[in-house]
Design a protein around this motif. Structure first.
Motif, PDB file in Angstrom:
ATOM      1  N   ASN A 272       0.832  -1.200   0.000  1.00 35.05           N
ATOM      2  CA  ASN A 272       0.000   0.000   0.000  1.00 35.05           C
ATOM      3  C   ASN A 272       0.870   1.256   0.000  1.00 35.05           C
ATOM      4  O   ASN A 272       0.600   2.235   0.683  1.00 35.05           O
ATOM      5  CB  ASN A 272      -0.934   0.007   1.212  1.00 35.05           C
ATOM      6  N   ALA A 273       1.958   1.180  -0.782  1.00 32.76           N
ATOM      7  CA  ALA A 273       2.913   2.290  -0.814  1.00 32.76           C
ATOM      8  C   ALA A 273       3.127   2.845  -2.214  1.00 32.76           C
ATOM      9  O   ALA A 273       3.699   3.924  -2.367  1.00 32.76           O
ATOM     10  CB  ALA A 273       4.262   1.838  -0.237  1.00 32.76           C
ATOM     11  N   GLY A 274       2.679   2.103  -3.246  1.00 29.71           N
ATOM     12  CA  GLY A 274       2.942   2.533  -4.611  1.00 29.71           C
ATOM     13  C   GLY A 274       1.730   2.416  -5.512  1.00 29.71           C
ATOM     14  O   GLY A 274       0.986   3.375  -5.722  1.00 29.71           O
ATOM     15  N   ARG A 275       1.499   1.223  -6.058  1.00 31.03           N
ATOM     16  CA  ARG A 275       0.440   1.029  -7.045  1.00 31.03           C
ATOM     17  C   ARG A 275      -0.944   1.405  -6.540  1.00 31.03           C
ATOM     18  O   ARG A 275      -1.671   2.167  -7.193  1.00 31.03           O
ATOM     19  CB  ARG A 275       0.441  -0.436  -7.520  1.00 31.03           C
TER      20      ARG A 275
ATOM     21  N   ILE B  33       4.921   6.021   2.017  1.00 33.45           N
ATOM     22  CA  ILE B  33       4.605   5.988   0.600  1.00 33.45           C
ATOM     23  C   ILE B  33       5.899   6.043  -0.210  1.00 33.45           C
ATOM     24  O   ILE B  33       6.832   6.768   0.134  1.00 33.45           O
ATOM     25  CB  ILE B  33       3.690   7.169   0.218  1.00 33.45           C
ATOM     26  N   ASN B  34       5.954   5.263  -1.289  1.00 35.41           N
ATOM     27  CA  ASN B  34       7.113   5.239  -2.177  1.00 35.41           C
ATOM     28  C   ASN B  34       7.379   6.656  -2.699  1.00 35.41           C
ATOM     29  O   ASN B  34       6.531   7.250  -3.381  1.00 35.41           O
ATOM     30  CB  ASN B  34       6.811   4.288  -3.346  1.00 35.41           C
ATOM     31  N   PRO B  35       8.561   7.229  -2.407  1.00 37.49           N
ATOM     32  CA  PRO B  35       8.836   8.607  -2.845  1.00 37.49           C
ATOM     33  C   PRO B  35       8.822   8.782  -4.360  1.00 37.49           C
ATOM     34  O   PRO B  35       8.477   9.854  -4.860  1.00 37.49           O
ATOM     35  CB  PRO B  35      10.223   8.905  -2.254  1.00 37.49           C
TER      36      PRO B  35
ATOM     37  N   ASP C 277       5.794  -3.698  -9.987  1.00 42.22           N
ATOM     38  CA  ASP C 277       5.888  -3.123  -8.645  1.00 42.22           C
ATOM     39  C   ASP C 277       6.895  -1.971  -8.665  1.00 42.22           C
ATOM     40  O   ASP C 277       8.063  -2.171  -9.019  1.00 42.22           O
ATOM     41  CB  ASP C 277       6.347  -4.205  -7.656  1.00 42.22           C
ATOM     42  N   PRO C 278       6.483  -0.765  -8.297  1.00 35.42           N
ATOM     43  CA  PRO C 278       7.405   0.372  -8.339  1.00 35.42           C
ATOM     44  C   PRO C 278       8.389   0.427  -7.173  1.00 35.42           C
ATOM     45  O   PRO C 278       9.209   1.339  -7.105  1.00 35.42           O
ATOM     46  CB  PRO C 278       6.467   1.584  -8.307  1.00 35.42           C
TER      47      PRO C 278
ATOM     48  N   GLN D  58      11.279   5.085 -14.091  1.00 34.36           N
ATOM     49  CA  GLN D  58      10.757   3.717 -14.196  1.00 34.36           C
ATOM     50  C   GLN D  58       9.309   3.627 -13.728  1.00 34.36           C
ATOM     51  O   GLN D  58       8.562   2.739 -14.166  1.00 34.36           O
ATOM     52  CB  GLN D  58      11.639   2.773 -13.377  1.00 34.36           C
ATOM     53  N   VAL D  59       8.919   4.528 -12.846  1.00 41.59           N
ATOM     54  CA  VAL D  59       7.558   4.497 -12.301  1.00 41.59           C
ATOM     55  C   VAL D  59       6.545   5.122 -13.260  1.00 41.59           C
ATOM     56  O   VAL D  59       5.368   4.742 -13.263  1.00 41.59           O
ATOM     57  CB  VAL D  59       7.513   5.212 -10.929  1.00 41.59           C
ATOM     58  N   ARG D  60       6.978   6.034 -14.097  1.00 42.05           N
ATOM     59  CA  ARG D  60       6.047   6.751 -14.984  1.00 42.05           C
ATOM     60  C   ARG D  60       5.181   5.814 -15.836  1.00 42.05           C
ATOM     61  O   ARG D  60       3.968   6.041 -15.952  1.00 42.05           O
ATOM     62  CB  ARG D  60       6.817   7.719 -15.876  1.00 42.05           C
ATOM     63  N   PRO D  61       5.757   4.782 -16.489  1.00 41.37           N
ATOM     64  CA  PRO D  61       4.890   3.897 -17.278  1.00 41.37           C
ATOM     65  C   PRO D  61       3.838   3.186 -16.432  1.00 41.37           C
ATOM     66  O   PRO D  61       2.706   2.980 -16.899  1.00 41.37           O
ATOM     67  CB  PRO D  61       5.875   2.893 -17.888  1.00 41.37           C
ATOM     68  N   VAL D  62       4.190   2.823 -15.203  1.00 43.63           N
ATOM     69  CA  VAL D  62       3.220   2.188 -14.300  1.00 43.63           C
ATOM     70  C   VAL D  62       2.122   3.186 -13.953  1.00 43.63           C
ATOM     71  O   VAL D  62       0.930   2.865 -13.983  1.00 43.63           O
ATOM     72  CB  VAL D  62       3.918   1.684 -13.018  1.00 43.63           C
ATOM     73  N   ARG D  63       2.543   4.395 -13.634  1.00 39.54           N
ATOM     74  CA  ARG D  63       1.577   5.469 -13.329  1.00 39.54           C
ATOM     75  C   ARG D  63       0.599   5.679 -14.476  1.00 39.54           C
ATOM     76  O   ARG D  63      -0.622   5.755 -14.264  1.00 39.54           O
ATOM     77  CB  ARG D  63       2.341   6.759 -13.062  1.00 39.54           C
TER      78      ARG D  63
END
Length: 224
Positions: free
Chosen positions: A97-100, A129-131, A187-188, A195-200
């Motif tokens: 419960n920190a990213g996705r 939360i994942n920074p 998983d971010p 790397q997180v942008r495509p998941v976002r």
């Protein structure tokens, strides 16, 4: 009471004790027409206990407990048929419960506004939360920095119309009659913003589809 959420009162600072009493009074005023003091304090104290073990910010615990207890009491009221709120409720679940799930919650609340309700939770909640997720969402004009990792509880799952899972596998709760969706997303955790942008962006796409399926009009969200 001689204990607060499994912790003796002498283990709590004066500020923490005062903050918990203030939280109890506020929740009591909000839910006075539905639940008694004993139920409200039980939810507040058990919510405090959810965060007390792993938290590195003890002075923030009463506020976290108040927010989580409010969510749980709201969910319980929906399950028990109190009120006449017909808005759809979506619960986003992942491991920490920190990213996705937090990004999904951020997009859902931003796009749906007051037309729907969203909550989030984790099977093994993290500490913060994942920074990189916070930074990636900030690029879209959405602030998730004030959110916090938290577990799910039975009443929260039971109150949801749709449960969206993201990588929690067999740990995800299954209740008969619920609509479940499993979103397969990277998983971010440990990833940088690039790397997180495509998941976002994939999460935003899926949230928009879900809102459309729920007949909830999505607000415009400009690209950052």
């Amino acid at each position: 009471m001689t204990e607060v959420a499994g912790h003796h009162r002498e283990d709590l600072s004066i500020d923490q004790q005062l903050a918990l009493r203030t939280a109890s009074r506020k929740l009591g005023e909000e839910f006075a027409s539905i639940y008694g003091t004993e139920t409200i304090e039980r939810f507040l104290h058990s919510s405090y206990d959810q965060f007390a073990t792993g938290s590195t910010v003890p002075n923030f615990l009463p506020l976290l407990a108040e927010r989580f207890a409010r969510q749980r009491l709201t969910a319980l009221a929906r399950v028990e048929g109190h009120g006449d709120d017909s808005r759809p409720v979506v619960l986003f679940l992942c491991v920490h419960n920190a990213g996705r799930s937090q990004m999904a919650l951020g997009f859902f609340e931003h796009l749906a506004g007051d037309a729907a309700i969203a909550w989030s939770g984790g099977s093994e909640p993290g500490v913060e939360i994942n920074p990189s997720a916070v930074a990636a969402m900030a690029e879209r004009g959405i602030d998730i920095s004030t959110e916090y990792p938290k577990p799910w509880t039975d009443e929260v799952v039971r109150a949801a119309d749709v449960v969206v899972t993201m990588g929690c596998g067999d740990a995800c709760p299954i209740f008969p009659g619920k609509r479940y969706e499993n979103w397969i997303l990277d998983d971010p955790a440990g990833q940088d913003v690039e790397q997180v942008r495509p998941v976002r962006d994939e999460i935003e796409r899926r949230v928009r589809v879900l809102l459309d399926e729920l007949s909830v009009p999505a607000a415009h969200l400009g690209r950052g």
